[in-house]
Design a protein around this motif. Structure first.
Motif, short mmCIF file in Angstrom:
data_model
loop_
_atom_site.label_atom_id
_atom_site.label_comp_id
_atom_site.label_asym_id
_atom_site.label_seq_id
_atom_site.Cartn_x
_atom_site.Cartn_y
_atom_site.Cartn_z
N VAL A 519 0.85 -1.20 0.00
CA VAL A 519 0.00 0.00 0.00
C VAL A 519 0.88 1.25 0.00
O VAL A 519 0.66 2.20 -0.76
CB VAL A 519 -0.95 -0.01 1.21
N THR A 520 1.90 1.24 0.85
CA THR A 520 2.83 2.37 0.88
C THR A 520 3.50 2.55 -0.49
O THR A 520 3.64 3.67 -0.98
CB THR A 520 3.91 2.13 1.95
N LEU A 521 3.88 1.44 -1.09
CA LEU A 521 4.52 1.51 -2.40
C LEU A 521 3.58 2.15 -3.43
O LEU A 521 3.99 2.98 -4.24
CB LEU A 521 4.95 0.11 -2.85
N THR A 522 2.31 1.76 -3.37
CA THR A 522 1.34 2.35 -4.29
C THR A 522 1.27 3.85 -4.14
O THR A 522 1.35 4.60 -5.13
CB THR A 522 -0.08 1.80 -4.00
N MET A 523 1.15 4.27 -2.87
CA MET A 523 1.06 5.71 -2.64
C MET A 523 2.33 6.41 -3.15
O MET A 523 2.27 7.48 -3.75
CB MET A 523 0.87 5.99 -1.15
N THR A 524 3.46 5.79 -2.91
CA THR A 524 4.72 6.38 -3.37
C THR A 524 4.72 6.53 -4.88
O THR A 524 5.12 7.57 -5.42
CB THR A 524 5.90 5.50 -2.92
N LEU A 525 4.29 5.48 -5.58
CA LEU A 525 4.32 5.54 -7.05
C LEU A 525 3.37 6.60 -7.58
O LEU A 525 3.73 7.38 -8.46
CB LEU A 525 3.97 4.16 -7.64
N VAL A 526 2.14 6.63 -7.03
CA VAL A 526 1.17 7.63 -7.49
C VAL A 526 1.74 9.03 -7.29
O VAL A 526 1.73 9.88 -8.19
CB VAL A 526 -0.17 7.46 -6.77
N ALA A 527 2.28 9.27 -6.07
CA ALA A 527 2.82 10.60 -5.79
C ALA A 527 3.98 10.91 -6.73
O ALA A 527 4.10 12.03 -7.23
CB ALA A 527 3.28 10.68 -4.34
N THR A 528 4.83 9.92 -6.99
CA THR A 528 5.98 10.17 -7.86
C THR A 528 5.53 10.51 -9.28
O THR A 528 6.10 11.40 -9.93
CB THR A 528 6.91 8.94 -7.89
N THR A 581 -4.14 12.89 1.48
CA THR A 581 -3.44 13.99 2.13
C THR A 581 -1.94 13.73 2.16
O THR A 581 -1.13 14.59 1.83
CB THR A 581 -3.96 14.15 3.56
N ALA A 582 -1.60 12.51 2.55
CA ALA A 582 -0.19 12.15 2.61
C ALA A 582 0.43 12.27 1.22
O ALA A 582 1.55 12.75 1.05
CB ALA A 582 -0.04 10.73 3.14
N ILE A 583 -0.33 11.85 0.20
CA ILE A 583 0.21 11.90 -1.15
C ILE A 583 0.45 13.35 -1.59
O ILE A 583 1.50 13.69 -2.13
CB ILE A 583 -0.74 11.19 -2.14
N MET A 584 -0.52 14.23 -1.31
CA MET A 584 -0.35 15.61 -1.72
C MET A 584 0.79 16.28 -0.96
O MET A 584 1.55 17.05 -1.53
CB MET A 584 -1.65 16.40 -1.52
N GLY A 659 -2.50 8.76 6.59
CA GLY A 659 -1.82 8.12 5.47
C GLY A 659 -1.92 6.61 5.53
O GLY A 659 -1.77 5.93 4.53
N GLY A 660 -2.15 6.08 6.72
CA GLY A 660 -2.29 4.63 6.86
C GLY A 660 -1.00 3.88 6.61
O GLY A 660 0.08 4.47 6.53
N SER A 661 -1.12 2.59 6.53
CA SER A 661 -0.03 1.65 6.23
C SER A 661 1.19 1.85 7.12
O SER A 661 1.06 2.11 8.30
CB SER A 661 0.31 1.68 4.74
N LEU A 662 2.38 1.73 6.57
CA LEU A 662 3.59 1.63 7.40
C LEU A 662 3.80 2.82 8.33
O LEU A 662 4.15 2.66 9.49
CB LEU A 662 4.81 1.45 6.49
N GLY A 663 3.58 4.04 7.80
CA GLY A 663 3.80 5.22 8.62
C GLY A 663 2.89 5.22 9.85
O GLY A 663 3.32 5.52 10.97
N TYR A 664 1.65 4.84 9.61
CA TYR A 664 0.69 4.78 10.70
C TYR A 664 1.13 3.77 11.75
O TYR A 664 1.03 4.02 12.96
CB TYR A 664 -0.68 4.40 10.11
N LEU A 665 1.66 2.64 11.28
CA LEU A 665 2.11 1.61 12.22
C LEU A 665 3.24 2.13 13.10
O LEU A 665 3.31 1.81 14.28
CB LEU A 665 2.57 0.37 11.45
N ILE A 666 4.14 2.94 12.51
CA ILE A 666 5.23 3.48 13.31
C ILE A 666 4.70 4.40 14.38
O ILE A 666 5.10 4.33 15.55
CB ILE A 666 6.24 4.21 12.41
N VAL A 667 3.77 5.28 13.98
CA VAL A 667 3.19 6.19 14.97
C VAL A 667 2.50 5.39 16.08
O VAL A 667 2.68 5.66 17.27
CB VAL A 667 2.18 7.14 14.29
N GLN A 668 1.75 4.36 15.68
CA GLN A 668 1.08 3.52 16.68
C GLN A 668 2.09 2.85 17.59
O GLN A 668 1.83 2.63 18.78
CB GLN A 668 0.22 2.46 15.98
N GLY A 669 3.24 2.52 17.03
CA GLY A 669 4.28 1.88 17.83
C GLY A 669 4.71 2.74 19.01
O GLY A 669 5.08 2.23 20.07
N PHE A 670 4.67 4.06 18.83
CA PHE A 670 5.02 4.93 19.95
C PHE A 670 3.90 5.03 20.96
O PHE A 670 4.11 5.14 22.14
CB PHE A 670 5.31 6.35 19.44
#
Lengths: 706, 367
Positions: A519-528, A581-584, A659-670
């Motif tokens: 999912v993160t990869l998808t967002m990265t590609l779309v944004a790129t 939002t994260a993509i923009m 933004g969900g996915s990996l970034g969200y997981l990191i925030v949740q980790g804290f």
């Protein structure tokens, strides 16, 4: 010519011979990629929704639990461990207590401290004037006063303290390292890959482990900042020393200098300006991390921004974000001005004019002839300059009032504690509360006015690009997507990036977060993709038109000094908390660098070639499509690579605003103790993703960017 | 200046309605307010004075000349003399500040962007000092580039480009990329690209300056050969006097943006317009350039030299030397119509030959 004409000479008689190198066989990459695409879509249609390895938000895997266990052990047993307690603990507590002390006596406001706000202001003005000149001093004064009025004094100074401490440590470590690298090829070969990894890894990814080792707080913030801010300084230092002209070094050698003399008297002075540019880069990187470090309880302006983002309070986030941006502009302009001052040219100009006597010492005003200034031909008046001796004297004299100000700032409450201005008529409007209300009103108005456009755009991109791509990339068996990535890596870059891809895929799979990574990869590609569309249009316009360039470039420069996560604020205002939002935010963050690279590439097309093309009667569109873009291919590929990495780091930070996915997981980790291990695993997955994308892009660049 | 006017008048095909290229009163002033400067007395100032006064730089100063169809017209000057600017003014790659350029009777200076583009596509081509090739295209696609931008189909332009490849002697290298070729070969590609569009006029901007001397000589021969085969009008910019003398039907010498002298090679050597031209033609082997016209004297009696076959006055001294030295007495010199215009004897020839071999004034006893 009329009488001595020889018959046509045999063409090959004296003609130079050139080995006829066989043209490289076509790789048919496009066709092969198409085949991969077709197979991929077929596999997706058939196997859709199976073995996607999706993991619910609260679920964890064995690995995550194992990480949790390690954390518990470190926290429990770390007290007695020689490494955790002895080494890291000492470093951490030293940093913590140092920063804590500076904070307590400088930024917080208790009378009787080392220095109050007025003293800080006076000393900062003096320092800026000494290093960077009058204009920077005015800027610094304005920014510091704004921080005070807006109620950001303590947080703002904390940010500055953390940044400056990190920069000083960077200089202490980075300069010798850069020097060592420039003098020894082997050192360079060993250190460079480490710097590569430090720069490629999205900063979010190493928050968790560093926090584990150093505990949350200032020490952790500084270590995080170091990781991010050190590489540019080291690299630029090495580059600066290496690019001292070979014949100058040779001339020095011919005079019999030792290596040390060569370094001190030839290389360092000549590389001085480049090194100061390195310090500028290092400072900006440090500032952008110092704000992210708020996630690990680092002091500073990042804290109010994060608090406001989590409650979706755009106004409050904007005020604190504005503070960060102003500090960024202030530090950037000041260090840039300082680097321009350190240009060796400024010292070489001979004294012209009449000497005068001042205070028993000779003070010479240098009146520069017009041709010797940068403004030649612009009709500017001749500039006055002080000789070094005179300069030192003047600086010494104006240090006195600064010191007096600093002294009195410890004695009087009004000079120690920034006065509360909420009662004052005009200034009241820019104190924190009213200001954020104004911004909220304004944002609401703008968002309401634009809601049709922004929602339309959001829905369009989401439904046309984001959803289909995400479905194709994540809603299918993991092994299909792994094979697709592998095939793409191989076709674009050969077996090396393919090998890296296999390794990175294995790591991502191991973290148990394959679905989220996709999912993160998808967002990265779309944004790129969006980034490159914007960058090519803007970059071509800038590369072709000097006037367009002069108009747009300052904006891009300005945007680039803004620390990454401030971009979340306007994106959040316009698009609410979603993936989009994260993509923009990522697009806004990556567009400046990509645009500049494209513009420089287009500009860099040899003027002789452009002229030759023009002489054939080419149209504007033909010039762009047949000459300028193909010749700027290297820059395009580089822009894509850089855009990709910028986007990735931002998409991850976007986890904070839906933004969900990996970034969200990191925030949740804290936030949630039981998800610590999962957050750590997400950090590892992001790093693997970043390295994989970077390697594929790099090898593709080497192959196609010829 | 009277000499200059004379030289221009004696040139073949100088009437501007028949000229391939006719330039009149061309100016280029660089600087912010260049347009306003035209017609003001400031333009009478020297380059340095004008630059000091207003920051403007004169690139080309009031240049007029005509080029006849099929002529090789060389513009020669040291670096900074404005010759490269001049050639760019001719196709408006740089916009002239004032003056007119007529190409085949059409006024280029008044044309709109579209018309001008069409002229560049069909009538004029340029060869550049640094080649200006497109590194991402194969040799053959570089050559076909001009055809491509004017919209010819792939098969047509490929076959035309292939002809050009063969013409400039690059057969076998069509599929290479420019950076796989040596400098001389890259310039052959540049030459082929210029020829591919079958233009009426070819412009060369110091095309061989970046090449080493051996290759340069080779390429000069190549240009002479091509001129014979295709017979194009050529405007050739160079800073190399030998090259100018070797290639030029006529030579225009520039200094500080203005014309110093225009004339055939033997006129430049035989009657330098001023000390500037004399100085830098001093090293030229005169016997290779001067024709009998420049060394003959009036016959002392109507019968003088009647004993030997007459020589045309366009014969170069070096080539006439053997015949004159072998003759018993003076030899008659005749013009194109066969009228006797003078005589030469051994001493006239040796004065030219010996001066240059000793590089000092010939002693009177040389004969």
């Amino acid at each position: 010519m009329t009488t001595t004409l020889a018959p046509p000479p045999p063409a090959a008689s004296t003609k130079e011979e050139q080995p006829r190198s066989a043209p490289a066989p076509s790789r048919h990459t496009g066709r092969k990629l198409l085949v991969v695409l077709v197979l991929w879509l077929v596999a997706w249609a058939v196997l859709r929704g199976k073995q996607t390895l999706a993991l619910a938000n609260a679920d964890t895997t064995g690995l995550h639990e194992w990480f949790n266990g390690i954390r518990d052990k470190v926290q429990l047993l770390g007290q007695d461990n020689w490494f955790f307690h002895g080494v890291l603990g000492t470093v951490a507590s030293a940093l913590d207590s140092f920063v804590g002390a500076v904070q307590a006596h400088v930024s917080t406001v208790v009378p009787g401290d080392w220095v109050g706000w007025f003293g800080v202001l006076a000393l900062a003005m003096w320092l800026t004037y000494t290093l960077a000149g009058l204009r920077s001093t005015v800027l610094v004064t304005a920014v510091l006063l704004f921080l005070g009025v807006a109620g950001l004094w303590t947080d703002g100074l904390d940010t500055l303290i953390v940044t400056l401490v990190a920069v000083v440590i960077c200089i202490v470590i980075g300069l010798p390292l850069g020097i060592a690298m420039s003098r020894s090829r082997r050192t360079s070969a060993i250190v460079t890959p480490a710097l590569d990894v430090m720069q490629t890894m999205p900063s979010f990814a190493y928050l968790t482990p560093i926090a584990l080792f150093f505990g949350i707080g200032p020490a952790c913030a500084i270590v995080l900042t170091l990781i991010y801010a050190l590489p540019p300084l080291v690299r630029i230092t090495e580059h600066g020393l290496n690019s001292v002209a070979e014949n100058t070094v040779e001339a020095g050698r011919s005079l019999g200098v030792t290596k040390g003399q060569l370094l001190r008297q030839v290389q360092l002075p000549m590389a001085k300006r480049t090194i100061v540019v390195g310090i500028n880069q290092c400072t900006m990187a440090a500032l952008s991390m110092a704000t992210i470090a708020a996630l690990v309880n680092g002091p500073g302006l990042g804290k109010p921004v994060i608090a406001a983002l989590q409650t979706l309070n755009v106004g409050a986030a904007s005020v604190a974000g504005l503070g960060i941006v102003l500090i960024a502009i202030m530090l950037d302009r000041t260090t840039t001005a300082a680097s321009e001052r350190s240009a060796p040219g400024g010292q070489r100009v001979a004294a012209v004019g009449s000497p005068g006597v001042f205070g028993g010492r000779t003070l010479v005003l240098e009146k520069l002839p017009r041709w010797a200034t940068e403004d030649t031909g612009r009709g500017s008046a001749a500039r006055m300059r002080l000789t070094p001796g005179g300069r030192r004297l003047v600086l010494g004299l104006i240090l006195l009032p600064a010191l007096v100000g600093a002294f009195y700032s410890t004695r009087y409450l009004q000079l120690s504690q920034f006065p509360d201005l909420s009662g004052v008529p005009v200034l009241n409007e820019i104190t924190a509360g009213p200001l954020s209300t104004h911004i909220n009103d304004l944002t609401d108005a703008v968002v309401n006015a634009l809601t049709g456009v922004t929602n339309g755009f959001k829905n369009f991109v989401t439904s046309v690009m984001l959803n289909p791509l995400q479905s194709v990339m994540s809603d299918l068996p993991w092994w299909v997507m792994a094979l697709v990535l592998l095939a793409v890596a191989y076709l674009l870059g050969g077996w090396r990036p393919a090998a890296v891809t296999v390794a990175c895929e294995a790591v991502i799979l191991g973290t148990g977060l394959w679905y989220d990574a996709m999912v993160t990869l998808t967002m990265t590609l779309v944004a790129t993709i969006i980034v490159m569309l914007v960058a090519v249009v803007l970059g071509v316009a800038m590369g072709r038109g000097r006037r367009t360039d002069t108009v747009i470039r300052p904006f891009l420069d300005g945007f680039q000094t803004i620390p990454a996560f401030v971009y979340l604020v306007p994106a959040l205002a316009l698009f609410a908390a979603t993936r989009f939002t994260a993509i923009m935010a990522a697009v806004a963050y990556a567009v400046p660098i990509a645009t500049k690279l494209v513009a420089d590439g287009v500009r860099g097309v040899a003027p002789t070639t452009v002229e030759a093309a023009r002489s054939t009667g080419i149209t504007r569109w033909q010039m762009i499509s047949k000459v300028q873009l193909p010749m700027a291919r290297e820059a395009l590929v580089l822009a894509t690579n850089q855009g990709l990495l910028y986007v990735l780091s931002m998409v991850v930070i976007g986890g904070m605003v839906g933004g969900g996915s990996l970034g969200y997981l990191i925030v949740q980790g804290f936030v949630q103790g039981q998800l610590f291990g999962k957050g750590l695993a997400a950090g590892i997955a992001i790093t693997a993703l970043g390295i994989m994308l970077d390697r594929i892009a790099r090898y593709a660049a080497a192959r196609y960017g010829r | 200046m009277t000499e200059l006017a004379e030289n221009t008048r004696t040139t073949p095909g100088a009437e501007s309605d028949r000229a391939a290229l006719s330039v009149h009163g061309l100016w280029k002033v660089f600087g912010p307010n260049a347009d306003k400067l035209v017609g003001t007395p400031d333009l009478e100032l020297s380059r340095q004075e004008l630059q000091a006064k207003s920051g403007h730089v004169i690139g080309v100063r009031d240049v007029s000349f005509d080029v006849a169809p099929g002529e090789v017209f060389v513009v020669m000057g040291l670096s900074g003399s404005g010759k490269s600017t001049l050639v760019r003014l001719l196709t408006r790659l740089i916009e002239p500040t004032a003056g007119t350029v007529l190409l085949d009777g059409e006024d280029l200076t008044g044309m709109g962007e579209d018309q001008l583009r069409d002229i560049r596509r069909r009538k004029v081509s340029m060869v550049f000092q640094h080649f200006g090739l497109l590194p991402h295209r194969k040799v053959i696609d570089n050559i076909a580039f001009g055809l491509e931008v004017r919209g010819e189909d792939k098969a047509g332009r490929r076959s035309r480009a292939q002809e050009m490849v063969d013409l400039v002697g690059l057969s076998g290298y069509e599929m290479n990329y420019p950076d796989q070729l040596s400098g001389g070969m890259q310039q052959r590609v540049g030459l082929a690209r210029a020829l591919a569009g079958d233009p009426a006029v070819l412009m060369f901007d110091e095309p061989f300056s970046a090449l080493d001397p051996l290759i340069r000589r080779d390429m000069q021969k190549e240009v002479i050969r091509l001129h014979h085969e295709v017979g194009k009008t050529m405007v050739f910019i160079t800073h190399d006097l030998d090259e100018a003398l070797k290639l030029g039907d006529r030579i225009l010498i520039m200094r500080d943006g203005a014309i110093v002298q225009v004339g055939a090679p033997d006129e430049i050597i035989g009657a330098p317009a001023d000390s500037y031209v004399r100085d830098f033609t001093a090293e030229v082997p005169k016997s290779h350039v001067l024709t009998l016209k420049w060394v003959m004297r009036a016959p002392s009696s109507p019968d003088e030299g009647a004993g030997a076959p007459p020589l045309p006055d366009t014969t170069v001294v070096r080539e006439a030397a053997r015949a004159v030295l072998a003759a018993d007495g003076p030899v008659r010199v005749v013009d194109a119509s066969g009228t006797v215009v003078g005589v030469v004897d051994d001493e006239d020839i040796l004065r030219v030959v010996v001066v240059e071999s000793h590089d000092e004034p010939a002693p009177a006893s040389a004969s």
